[in-house]
Design an enzyme around this catalytic site. Structure first.
Site, PDB file in Angstrom:
ATOM      1  N   ASP A  64       0.435  -1.020  -0.051  1.00 47.64           N
ATOM      2  CA  ASP A  64       0.257  -0.272   0.412  1.00 47.64           C
ATOM      3  C   ASP A  64       0.805   1.104   0.524  1.00 47.64           C
ATOM      4  O   ASP A  64       1.275   1.422   1.398  1.00 47.64           O
ATOM      5  CB  ASP A  64      -0.768  -0.263   1.023  1.00 47.64           C
ATOM      6  CG  ASP A  64      -1.638   0.781   0.848  1.00 47.64           C
ATOM      7  OD1 ASP A  64      -2.389   1.408   0.144  1.00 47.64           O
ATOM      8  OD2 ASP A  64      -2.512   1.326   1.956  1.00 47.64           O
ATOM      9  N   ASP A  75      -3.201   2.498  -5.946  1.00 43.29           N
ATOM     10  CA  ASP A  75      -1.665   2.129  -5.471  1.00 43.29           C
ATOM     11  C   ASP A  75      -1.789   1.288  -3.921  1.00 43.29           C
ATOM     12  O   ASP A  75      -1.373   1.241  -2.628  1.00 43.29           O
ATOM     13  CB  ASP A  75      -1.922   3.476  -4.490  1.00 43.29           C
ATOM     14  CG  ASP A  75      -2.881   4.131  -3.591  1.00 43.29           C
ATOM     15  OD1 ASP A  75      -4.197   3.037  -3.743  1.00 43.29           O
ATOM     16  OD2 ASP A  75      -3.552   4.698  -2.210  1.00 43.29           O
ATOM     17  N   GLU A  76      -2.278   0.369  -4.526  1.00 44.96           N
ATOM     18  CA  GLU A  76      -2.671  -1.037  -3.800  1.00 44.96           C
ATOM     19  C   GLU A  76      -2.453  -1.724  -4.376  1.00 44.96           C
ATOM     20  O   GLU A  76      -3.584  -2.175  -5.332  1.00 44.96           O
ATOM     21  CB  GLU A  76      -3.608  -0.628  -3.014  1.00 44.96           C
ATOM     22  CG  GLU A  76      -4.491  -1.031  -1.588  1.00 44.96           C
ATOM     23  CD  GLU A  76      -5.614  -0.985  -0.724  1.00 44.96           C
ATOM     24  OE1 GLU A  76      -5.490  -1.887  -0.398  1.00 44.96           O
ATOM     25  OE2 GLU A  76      -5.999   0.042  -1.441  1.00 44.96           O
TER      26      GLU A  76
END
Lengths: 350, 379
Positions: free
Chosen positions: A4, A99-100
């Protein structure tokens, strides 16, 4: 493994604008236009700003905040680079958002206990390649890995040894479990359960009586049990961009301009995401009624067809009344098909 | 022209040459066979302009000469005749042949021998010589791996490389590759490579004599045709133009798991799994488990289709290296197992997405590479 990125959008903005480093940066929509916060830098979070909060509220909490409009094309590009780094470890990547992502590294590492050097290396590579920091959680399953990555944010690394899942989760508030939102949290609190270990230890019959089958599912999670596989790109149902307008808009030209802008925002995503077959336009009227138009042209959506397709959907779907919100999304992704791998790089043919 | 030949030999010769008769051709004479006397024997030739087959049989030649006759009619007629001498005669200046056995007689209209396309290159110096039996074995192990369609024309051919006293045949369709080395009975005249149409080699394999008669291989001076020669047979074929992929690069030299298993057992398990995977792109999966202390590991071959069901076949295997799994098109597996001619097969694997190498356990001259099927999520 769950990776993350820390305050992704705002970190990118701070990276690209050195003068903003160390200052509260809020990436979000226009405060005078019902915009919401996409990401707030850690400096801004100290003022109580968090994502999904109306920008107006955020700016009131943090008046010195630097408000930045999101540059999705840049974020999409960084996300593509991250994916390339993940791919060096494993092809089994399940992206959750730009983003993860979950990475299945079980082929590489027999146990989470051996993950530390690999995770450190990954974090270092991310920093090197993107100048961003990431928090990594490693555990035997997705549920625990995700909670772990959140544990020492930012720039954290948390490894949960196999067998230690329940102990790791136990002291945490139930809200940290995936799928337990504010409402469920409230119901659980009403039943006297606030921490994960209370949920894990509750009598199953009581849970069923009180919460039905869901209660048992919660309990399994609380005990750290999760056998969902990392499914590459399966979670990817739709990628969309939305815009809530500052004031209701009824002029055709203006709305068409917004459709074009939304298509422009989606464009970089189109390159990084798997090929998509369906284009969807969402229209919301001031009475909050929603109209959606979708089109599956029979071939995948390309950069060339994105904008004309979106405009056509608009022409077909708009009834002439002013609009409050528009959204454009791609979905129906073509996932990497099963198939014969070629011997040569240039692709075998038969 | 007037000759007498044995029915069996004539029938056989017509069948052999008939392999090269054009089925549909803009040039009607290519639907004929050339029948002519030559050096005290009877020569029978056919060509579809891609490939030409010429064969010679013993005959009593009374009057020399030649004619071309409709291949199919002549062959069917001679085939059906009793096993007695057959006489074939053509009146001077006529384009009809009289073909007779003791109780049957036919007049078959043809065309003049002079109109038959020139079949080149009988006289070229041999570039290499190999014995027929070995060549047949090699063809059997390699040619089937070539591409069937001509999206990439070079892959419809088989690469033949001559080097010193070695011949190597290689074929691939882009998904699997077979390569087999053999010995030349006399060293080749210089090192060279040619790409021979797989179709030609299929025909060659079918008509080469059994036994170890020497087969001479020659290339025409303009390097666009190859000739295979024995005493009784010439096969001439055009060559495939183009550059063959650098196949040596494709053959993995390292592996992480090596499995030795009975060829027959693996074949049987593959066959069973293929029944189940018929509706699922023929995907079969091999799961390899190394043995414990005793060293006996296992291979589980499975096939599945969502609507039909699934099967598992477990085989004992000697496994060196780590556990792994890999999925293949069942046909590629059964194809190679069918031509290995070895009791045991060695499989060299490097994970689910890397090329797998199949080798007969007791011979180093054959290598077969199969690319796996990609199964999303590792199934």
């Amino acid at each position: 493994m769950h990776v993350d990125l820390d305050a992704f959008y705002s970190s990118i903005e701070q990276r690209d604008h050195p003068e903003w480093r160390g200052k509260p940066v809020i990436v979000g929509g226009d405060p005078d236009a019902r915009g919401v916060v996409a990401t707030a830098s850690y400096e801004a979070r100290r003022f109580g700003v968090h994502s999904a909060m109306p920008t107006r509220t955020a700016m009131r909490l943090c008046p010195q905040g630097i408000l930045v409009h999101p540059r999705f094309s840049v974020y999409g590009e960084v996300s593509g680079r991250l994916r390339a780094l993940f791919l060096e470890l494993t092809p089994l990547i399940e992206p959750i958002s730009l983003d993860e992502a979950f990475l299945d590294v079980s082929a590489l590492l027999p146990s989470p206990l051996e993950a530390e050097p690999v995770a450190r290396e990954l974090k270092a590579r991310i920093r090197q390649e993107t100048e961003l920091t990431a928090s990594v959680g490693v555990a035997a399953n997705k549920l625990v890995a995700k909670v772990a990555s959140d544990r020492e944010k930012p720039d954290g690394l948390t490894i949960v040894p196999p067998g230690g899942e329940a102990a790791f989760l136990g002291p945490l508030p139930v809200r940290r479990l995936f799928g337990i939102g504010p409402r469920s949290e409230e119901r659980l609190r009403g039943a006297g359960i606030e921490r994960v270990d209370q949920l894990a230890g509750a009598a199953p019959e009581w849970l069923v009586a009180r919460f039905g089958q869901t209660g048992l599912e919660w309990q399994r999670m609380a005990q750290g049990i999760d056998d969902r596989p990392v499914t590459p790109d399966r979670e990817l149902k739709q990628i969309s961009r939305e815009r809530t307008f500052p004031r209701d808009i009824g002029r055709r030209e203006e709305l068409q301009g917004i459709v074009e802008a939304l298509a422009e925002e989606l464009r970089p995503t189109l390159q990084n995401a798997p090929p998509a077959r369906t284009l969807t336009l969402k229209l919301r009227y001031p009475d909050l009624s929603i109209a959606t138009r979708r089109r599956t042209p029979g071939v995948v959506i390309t950069e060339d067809t994105l904008k004309p397709g979106a405009l056509q959907l608009f022409d077909e779907g708009w009834d002439g009344r002013p609009l409050r919100l528009m959204g454009l999304g791609i979905s129906n992704f073509v996932l990497e098909p099963e198939g014969q791998l070629p011997l040569f790089d240039d692709g075998g043919v038969e | 022209m007037k000759i007498t030949a044995r029915q069996e030999q004539l029938s056989q010769a017509l069948r052999v040459a008939g392999r090269a008769v054009a089925a549909r051709s803009p040039l009607p004479i290519t639907a004929n066979v050339l029948v002519a006397t030559e050096g005290g024997r009877l020569k029978i030739s056919a060509t579809n302009l891609e490939i030409a087959i010429t064969t010679w049989i013993d005959a009593t030649v009374a009057i020399e000469g030649g004619i071309t006759l409709p291949a199919r009619l002549l062959s069917e007629f001679v085939d059906t005749l009793p096993a007695e001498p057959v006489e074939l005669s053509v009146k001077e200046g006529s384009h009809s042949a009289n073909v007779r056995s003791s109780r049957f007689e036919a007049t078959i209209r043809g065309m003049g021998a002079d109109d038959f396309p020139v079949i080149p290159a009988a006289g070229e110096e041999a570039a290499a010589t190999v014995d027929a039996k070995q060549l047949k074995d090699m063809l059997d192990q390699v040619v089937f791996a070539a591409a069937m369609d001509d999206t990439r024309p070079v892959l419809t051919g088989v690469l033949a490389t001559f080097s010193g006293n070695q011949i190597t045949l290689t074929a691939t369709n882009g998904f699997r590759l077979a390569t087999r080395a053999g010995e030349l009975s006399s060293a080749s005249a210089g090192d060279f490579s040619i790409i021979i149409p797989a179709k030609t080699l299929n025909e060659l394999a079918r008509i080469l004599p059994d036994g170890d008669a020497p087969v001479q291989i020659a290339v025409t001076p303009n390097r666009n045709q190859v000739v295979f020669r024995t005493d009784e047979l010439h096969v001439v074929s055009r060559l495939v133009e183009g550059t063959y992929p650098n196949y040596r690069q494709i053959i993995p030299t390292k592996f992480s798991t090596r499995v030795v298993v009975s060829t027959d057992e693996l074949m049987k398990a593959t066959k069973i799994a293929s029944f189940f995977s018929r509706d699922n792109s023929n995907i079969i999966t091999l799961e390899v488990q190394p043995g414990g202390e005793a060293g006996v590991g296992s291979v589980v071959v499975s096939g599945a289709a969502a609507e039909l069901g699934e099967d598992r076949g477990e085989l004992d295997a000697v496994v060196n290296g780590g556990e792994t799994r890999i999925s293949f098109n069942s046909r590629y597996v059964s194809d190679v197992l069918g031509v290995l001619h070895a009791d045991q097969v060695g499989l060299e694997l490097t994970g689910p997405n890397s090329a797998a190498v199949f080798k007969p356990i007791d011979a180093a001259d054959y290598t077969h590479v199969v690319m796996p099927m990609h199964v999303p999520g590792g199934r």
